[in-house]
Design a protein around this motif. Structure first.
Motif, PDB file in Angstrom:
ATOM      1  N   UNK A  30       1.325  -2.502   3.299  1.00 33.67           N
ATOM      2  CA  UNK A  30       0.406  -2.613   4.434  1.00 33.67           C
ATOM      3  C   UNK A  30       1.285  -2.457   5.669  1.00 33.67           C
ATOM      4  N   UNK A  31       1.055  -1.383   6.404  1.00 31.09           N
ATOM      5  CA  UNK A  31       1.945  -1.031   7.500  1.00 31.09           C
ATOM      6  C   UNK A  31       1.176  -0.703   8.767  1.00 31.09           C
ATOM      7  N   UNK A  32       1.718  -1.153   9.869  1.00 32.97           N
ATOM      8  CA  UNK A  32       1.130  -0.826  11.170  1.00 32.97           C
ATOM      9  C   UNK A  32       1.537   0.600  11.523  1.00 32.97           C
ATOM     10  N   UNK A  33       0.568   1.378  11.964  1.00 31.67           N
ATOM     11  CA  UNK A  33       0.841   2.761  12.368  1.00 31.67           C
ATOM     12  C   UNK A  33       0.200   3.038  13.723  1.00 31.67           C
ATOM     13  N   UNK A  34       0.666   4.130  14.327  1.00 34.67           N
ATOM     14  CA  UNK A  34       0.098   4.575  15.602  1.00 34.67           C
ATOM     15  C   UNK A  34      -1.068   5.532  15.377  1.00 34.67           C
ATOM     16  N   UNK A  35      -1.018   6.272  14.250  1.00 29.05           N
ATOM     17  CA  UNK A  35      -2.049   7.269  13.959  1.00 29.05           C
ATOM     18  C   UNK A  35      -1.970   7.667  12.484  1.00 29.05           C
ATOM     19  N   UNK A  36      -2.912   8.466  12.055  1.00 29.88           N
ATOM     20  CA  UNK A  36      -2.985   8.900  10.657  1.00 29.88           C
ATOM     21  C   UNK A  36      -1.777   9.754  10.260  1.00 29.88           C
ATOM     22  N   UNK A  37      -1.222  10.485  11.205  1.00 33.36           N
ATOM     23  CA  UNK A  37      -0.039  11.306  10.924  1.00 33.36           C
ATOM     24  C   UNK A  37       1.116  10.417  10.475  1.00 33.36           C
ATOM     25  N   UNK A  38       1.305   9.319  11.170  1.00 38.51           N
ATOM     26  CA  UNK A  38       2.374   8.383  10.803  1.00 38.51           C
ATOM     27  C   UNK A  38       2.129   7.818   9.412  1.00 38.51           C
ATOM     28  N   UNK A  39       0.880   7.519   9.101  1.00 40.81           N
ATOM     29  CA  UNK A  39       0.561   7.010   7.766  1.00 40.81           C
ATOM     30  C   UNK A  39       0.965   8.014   6.699  1.00 40.81           C
ATOM     31  N   UNK A  40       0.626   9.268   6.890  1.00 37.88           N
ATOM     32  CA  UNK A  40       0.969  10.292   5.899  1.00 37.88           C
ATOM     33  C   UNK A  40       2.479  10.454   5.760  1.00 37.88           C
ATOM     34  N   UNK A  41       3.200  10.355   6.861  1.00 40.98           N
ATOM     35  CA  UNK A  41       4.660  10.449   6.818  1.00 40.98           C
ATOM     36  C   UNK A  41       5.253   9.262   6.060  1.00 40.98           C
ATOM     37  N   UNK A  42       4.717   8.092   6.300  1.00 46.52           N
ATOM     38  CA  UNK A  42       5.191   6.905   5.585  1.00 46.52           C
ATOM     39  C   UNK A  42       4.877   7.008   4.096  1.00 46.52           C
ATOM     40  N   UNK A  43       3.694   7.474   3.757  1.00 50.42           N
ATOM     41  CA  UNK A  43       3.331   7.624   2.344  1.00 50.42           C
ATOM     42  C   UNK A  43       4.310   8.548   1.632  1.00 50.42           C
ATOM     43  N   UNK A  44       4.649   9.665   2.253  1.00 45.67           N
ATOM     44  CA  UNK A  44       5.587  10.606   1.645  1.00 45.67           C
ATOM     45  C   UNK A  44       6.958   9.965   1.463  1.00 45.67           C
ATOM     46  N   UNK A  45       7.425   9.239   2.472  1.00 37.50           N
ATOM     47  CA  UNK A  45       8.704   8.536   2.386  1.00 37.50           C
ATOM     48  C   UNK A  45       8.692   7.524   1.239  1.00 37.50           C
ATOM     49  N   UNK A  46       7.644   6.721   1.167  1.00 39.20           N
ATOM     50  CA  UNK A  46       7.567   5.657   0.163  1.00 39.20           C
ATOM     51  C   UNK A  46       7.460   6.209  -1.249  1.00 39.20           C
ATOM     52  N   UNK A  47       6.708   7.272  -1.428  1.00 37.87           N
ATOM     53  CA  UNK A  47       6.596   7.871  -2.758  1.00 37.87           C
ATOM     54  C   UNK A  47       7.918   8.503  -3.174  1.00 37.87           C
ATOM     55  N   UNK A  48       8.548   9.209  -2.253  1.00 40.60           N
ATOM     56  CA  UNK A  48       9.806   9.896  -2.548  1.00 40.60           C
ATOM     57  C   UNK A  48      10.948   8.936  -2.867  1.00 40.60           C
ATOM     58  N   UNK A  49      11.055   7.855  -2.108  1.00 38.51           N
ATOM     59  CA  UNK A  49      12.216   6.976  -2.240  1.00 38.51           C
ATOM     60  C   UNK A  49      11.984   5.727  -3.090  1.00 38.51           C
ATOM     61  N   UNK A  50      10.716   5.338  -3.276  1.00 41.89           N
ATOM     62  CA  UNK A  50      10.430   4.117  -4.019  1.00 41.89           C
ATOM     63  C   UNK A  50       9.451   4.315  -5.171  1.00 41.89           C
ATOM     64  N   UNK A  51       8.810   5.460  -5.232  1.00 37.79           N
ATOM     65  CA  UNK A  51       7.816   5.694  -6.272  1.00 37.79           C
ATOM     66  C   UNK A  51       6.503   4.959  -6.029  1.00 37.79           C
ATOM     67  N   UNK A  52       6.293   4.488  -4.803  1.00 35.83           N
ATOM     68  CA  UNK A  52       5.061   3.763  -4.474  1.00 35.83           C
ATOM     69  C   UNK A  52       3.913   4.764  -4.400  1.00 35.83           C
ATOM     70  N   UNK A  53       2.831   4.438  -5.071  1.00 33.33           N
ATOM     71  CA  UNK A  53       1.673   5.322  -5.120  1.00 33.33           C
ATOM     72  C   UNK A  53       1.057   5.468  -3.724  1.00 33.33           C
ATOM     73  N   UNK A  54       0.774   6.706  -3.294  1.00 33.80           N
ATOM     74  CA  UNK A  54       0.186   6.894  -1.957  1.00 33.80           C
ATOM     75  C   UNK A  54      -1.121   6.121  -1.756  1.00 33.80           C
ATOM     76  N   UNK A  55      -1.910   5.959  -2.813  1.00 31.35           N
ATOM     77  CA  UNK A  55      -3.169   5.217  -2.658  1.00 31.35           C
ATOM     78  C   UNK A  55      -2.959   3.702  -2.623  1.00 31.35           C
TER      79      UNK A  55
END
Length: 159
Positions: A76-101
């Motif tokens: 659960x992360x604070x973001x400025x906009x949906x673009x930031x959310x998508x960037x964070x999702x990609x980072x988290x999936x790539x480096x931690x295997x966290x599911x984007x959903x």
């Protein structure tokens, strides 16, 4: 009183809810400071360049999460906009295997508690104490602690 946080980490029932900035990645967005832009500048910059492409994961948490059921790991992360959310999702999936959903946005830190309630609804038979928010913000953790029966862990508990 002795802390029982480690008991939560040993339990297979535990559902982990992480923050991102300052928790799953160092807060290093400035050259010689933790942050270089104001919030408005940051929000605009995300449309030009991926704000998380140069972020590094924290090896300790990569190891920690590799030993956990990722079906029980959320962000659960604070973001400025949906673009930031998508960037964070990609980072988290790539480096931690966290599911984007499993990555949820909030626009205000106090809304993290409401997202925790939504996550708890996915596991209705699990006691509230097994829902653990891991964050670097004492303000966020205090809000959750004072307004729920969820567990809270400051990032410093891992040091």
């Amino acid at each position: 009183m002795k802390s029982k946080i480690n008991e939560l980490f040993l339990s297979p029932e535990t559902v982990y809810i992480f923050d991102v900035d300052g928790t799953l990645t160092p807060l290093e967005f400035g050259m010689y400071n933790h942050y270089s832009l104001n919030d408005e500048e940051w929000a605009k910059s995300l449309f030009i360049e991926d704000g998380y492409k140069n972020c590094r994961p924290i090896k300790y948490f990569q190891n920690f999460l590799s030993q956990r059921d990722l079906n029980r790991v959320f962000v659960v992360t604070k973001v400025m906009n949906e673009i930031e959310l998508e960037q964070k999702k990609a980072f988290l999936e790539s480096h931690y295997g966290i599911f984007p959903n499993h990555v949820f946005l909030v626009y205000k830190n106090e809304d993290k508690l409401e997202k925790m309630k939504e996550i708890q609804s996915l596991y209705p038979k699990i006691d509230s104490k097994y829902f653990v928010m891991i964050d670097d913000s004492v303000e966020v953790l205090n809000h959750i602690m004072e307004n729920s029966s969820y567990s809270t862990v400051h990032i410093s508990s891992f040091f």
